[in-house]
Design an enzyme around this catalytic site. Structure first.
Site, PDB file in Angstrom:
ATOM      1  N   SER A  15      -9.821  -7.130  -2.186  1.00 31.37           N
ATOM      2  CA  SER A  15      -7.808  -7.307  -1.753  1.00 31.37           C
ATOM      3  C   SER A  15      -7.163  -7.558  -2.888  1.00 31.37           C
ATOM      4  O   SER A  15      -7.478  -8.247  -3.932  1.00 31.37           O
ATOM      5  CB  SER A  15      -7.797  -8.976  -1.123  1.00 31.37           C
ATOM      6  OG  SER A  15      -6.595  -8.698  -0.895  1.00 31.37           O
ATOM      7  N   LYS A  68      -6.798  -8.802  12.365  1.00 26.87           N
ATOM      8  CA  LYS A  68      -5.641  -8.909  13.107  1.00 26.87           C
ATOM      9  C   LYS A  68      -5.411  -8.644  14.236  1.00 26.87           C
ATOM     10  O   LYS A  68      -3.909  -9.098  14.383  1.00 26.87           O
ATOM     11  CB  LYS A  68      -4.657  -7.479  12.124  1.00 26.87           C
ATOM     12  CG  LYS A  68      -4.696  -7.679  11.013  1.00 26.87           C
ATOM     13  CD  LYS A  68      -4.117  -6.199  10.484  1.00 26.87           C
ATOM     14  CE  LYS A  68      -3.422  -5.957   9.149  1.00 26.87           C
ATOM     15  NZ  LYS A  68      -3.046  -5.117   8.657  1.00 26.87           N
ATOM     16  N   GLY A 134      -4.679   1.111  15.742  1.00 25.54           N
ATOM     17  CA  GLY A 134      -4.053   0.178  15.039  1.00 25.54           C
ATOM     18  C   GLY A 134      -2.613   0.195  14.356  1.00 25.54           C
ATOM     19  O   GLY A 134      -1.736  -0.294  14.268  1.00 25.54           O
ATOM     20  N   MET A 222      -0.995   7.015   4.992  1.00 26.14           N
ATOM     21  CA  MET A 222      -0.812   5.090   5.027  1.00 26.14           C
ATOM     22  C   MET A 222      -2.018   4.326   4.069  1.00 26.14           C
ATOM     23  O   MET A 222      -2.040   3.198   3.765  1.00 26.14           O
ATOM     24  CB  MET A 222      -0.941   4.755   6.274  1.00 26.14           C
ATOM     25  CG  MET A 222       0.349   5.083   6.330  1.00 26.14           C
ATOM     26  SD  MET A 222       0.523   4.029   8.418  1.00 26.14           S
ATOM     27  CE  MET A 222       0.269   2.690   8.608  1.00 26.14           C
TER      28      MET A 222
HETATM   29  P1  ATR Z   1      -7.467   1.823  12.281  1.00 27.74           P
HETATM   30  O1  ATR Z   1      -6.531   0.366  12.722  1.00 27.74           O
HETATM   31  O2  ATR Z   1      -7.131   2.195  11.232  1.00 27.74           O
HETATM   32  O3  ATR Z   1      -5.071   2.425  12.838  1.00 27.74           O
HETATM   33  P2  ATR Z   1      -8.574   2.600  14.515  1.00 27.74           P
HETATM   34  O4  ATR Z   1      -8.003   1.757  15.221  1.00 27.74           O
HETATM   35  O5  ATR Z   1     -10.266   2.884  14.417  1.00 27.74           O
HETATM   36  O6  ATR Z   1      -8.019   2.058  13.407  1.00 27.74           O
HETATM   37  O7  ATR Z   1      -7.740   4.001  14.619  1.00 27.74           O
HETATM   38  C1  ATR Z   1      -8.518   4.915  13.929  1.00 27.74           C
HETATM   39  C2  ATR Z   1      -7.485   6.601  14.118  1.00 27.74           C
HETATM   40  O8  ATR Z   1      -7.475   7.569  13.298  1.00 27.74           O
HETATM   41  C3  ATR Z   1      -7.740   7.223  15.311  1.00 27.74           C
HETATM   42  O9  ATR Z   1      -6.431   7.706  15.192  1.00 27.74           O
HETATM   43  C4  ATR Z   1      -8.815   8.173  15.391  1.00 27.74           C
HETATM   44  O10 ATR Z   1      -8.474   8.852  16.415  1.00 27.74           O
HETATM   45  P3  ATR Z   1      -9.770   9.880  17.762  1.00 27.74           P
HETATM   46  O11 ATR Z   1      -8.176   7.882  18.283  1.00 27.74           O
HETATM   47  O12 ATR Z   1      -9.416  10.376  17.811  1.00 27.74           O
HETATM   48  O13 ATR Z   1     -10.801   8.435  17.175  1.00 27.74           O
HETATM   49  C5  ATR Z   1      -8.641   8.763  13.590  1.00 27.74           C
HETATM   50  N1  ATR Z   1     -10.045   9.152  13.104  1.00 27.74           N
HETATM   51  C6  ATR Z   1     -10.693   8.110  12.583  1.00 27.74           C
HETATM   52  N2  ATR Z   1     -12.094   9.392  11.979  1.00 27.74           N
HETATM   53  C7  ATR Z   1     -11.257  10.485  12.274  1.00 27.74           C
HETATM   54  C8  ATR Z   1     -11.542  11.984  11.985  1.00 27.74           C
HETATM   55  N3  ATR Z   1     -13.183  12.091  11.137  1.00 27.74           N
HETATM   56  N4  ATR Z   1     -10.777  13.010  12.475  1.00 27.74           N
HETATM   57  C9  ATR Z   1      -9.409  12.441  13.040  1.00 27.74           C
HETATM   58  N5  ATR Z   1      -9.206  11.683  13.813  1.00 27.74           N
HETATM   59  C10 ATR Z   1      -9.699  10.159  13.045  1.00 27.74           C
END
Ligand code: ATR
Length: 278
Positions: A15, A68, A134, A222
């Site tokens: 962090s 969170k 999230g 982000m």
């Molecule tokens: P965070 O809190 O970082 O948003 P999360 O709630 O696990 O983490 O959400 C991850 C996001 O990244 C989701 O929108 C996920 O898509 P899915 O809902 O289809 O799983 C997206 N994501 C993660 N890996 C991905 C990949 N290889 N290709 C496309 N989208 C991805």
């Protein structure tokens, strides 16, 4: 007198918050101690850490992955929540308000403030967000409050985007009144002013399936801290791009202001941090 702060996470050794807040404190001339606080990954441990810290005279805590949502639940049942934290379903900033624990979420406003400082126009902007987890949940209300125009929420899994719109609309009249379209990411086409990557894909080596007919003036990821294919894709097509480092500093500045009542000069603090990192 030294004011005490912590950031609670698991893992936590990476962090940057202690460094960032120390720079803020020096800028405004106050004496702080800001420590990384490891916590076992369960709600009971999280509650115990929070209580011990605030009972011991702590002023404020940041909350990071994976706590969170735990912090949200904790404040919902035992304290209070800001509107941004309530709608996001997540808390990144804890403080005491009238001796009661209060949870806020400065992530989304941090993103908005960073975009504004970059000179990106948010008013009536056509915005697409990729991702429905999230990170996306936390930025939608602040972007709408900042005056964006039509919003498209796209995700690999379309149903998750649709569920997010339904949930946020139920939580916030402002979101409910806003036009939000949903698309699968590979069907996201057309012209936008701002495209935001809110997926966690930057943590892996995978790449998003972006359509060649998707165009934007500005692209924001982000994530930060490693080369991001998403930004390279749009930079090669003439867009102005930014990673999420400025969002990190801006969310921290908002937390710092909540705790201390002091506004920091974010640009000057960023210069100091980048200089110190060299
Ligand atoms: P965070 O809190 O970082 O948003 P999360 O709630 O696990 O983490 O959400 C991850 C996001 O990244 C989701 O929108 C996920 O898509 P899915 O809902 O289809 O799983 C997206 N994501 C993660 N890996 C991905 C990949 N290889 N290709 C496309 N989208 C991805």
């Amino acid at each position: 007198m030294t004011q005490h702060f912590i950031v609670i996470g698991n893992p936590i050794s990476h962090s940057q918050s202690p460094t960032i807040h120390q720079v803020f404190a020096e800028q405004v001339g106050i004496d702080i101690s800001y420590q990384r606080q490891y916590c076992p990954d369960d709600d009971a441990s999280f509650g115990a850490v929070v209580e011990a810290f605030f009972n011991g005279g702590g002023i404020g805590a940041n909350v990071t992955v994976p706590f969170k949502q735990s912090a949200y639940t904790y404040c919902q049942t035992q304290g209070g929540l800001s509107e941004h934290a309530r709608v996001a379903g997540a808390v990144n900033t804890l403080l005491l308000k009238n001796s009661t624990l209060y949870g806020d979420n400065t992530d989304g406003q941090g993103l908005v403030n960073h975009m504004i400082s970059l000179g990106w126009t948010l008013t009536d902007a056509r915005v697409a967000i990729i991702g429905a987890g999230g990170a996306a949940r936390g930025v939608i209300l602040p972007l709408i409050e900042a005056g964006i125009g039509a919003l498209t929420l796209s995700n690999r899994t379309l149903s998750r985007a649709q569920t997010l719109v339904t949930e946020l609309s139920a939580a916030s009249p402002l979101v409910a009144q806003h036009t939000i379209a949903t698309r699968t990411t590979n069907e996201l086409t057309g012209e936008f002013d701002i495209v935001i990557n809110a997926t966690s894909i930057g943590l892996s080596d995978a790449t998003l399936p972006l359509s060649d007919t998707l165009r934007t003036h500005f692209a924001y990821d982000m994530m930060y801290g490693r080369p991001l294919n998403f930004l390279q894709h749009f930079a090669a097509r003439g867009a102005r791009v930014s990673d999420g480092y400025g969002m990190l500093i801006n969310q921290a500045a908002l937390s710092f202001a909540r705790w201390t009542g002091q506004a920091v000069n974010v640009e000057r603090a960023t210069d100091t941090l980048l200089q110190d990192a060299k």
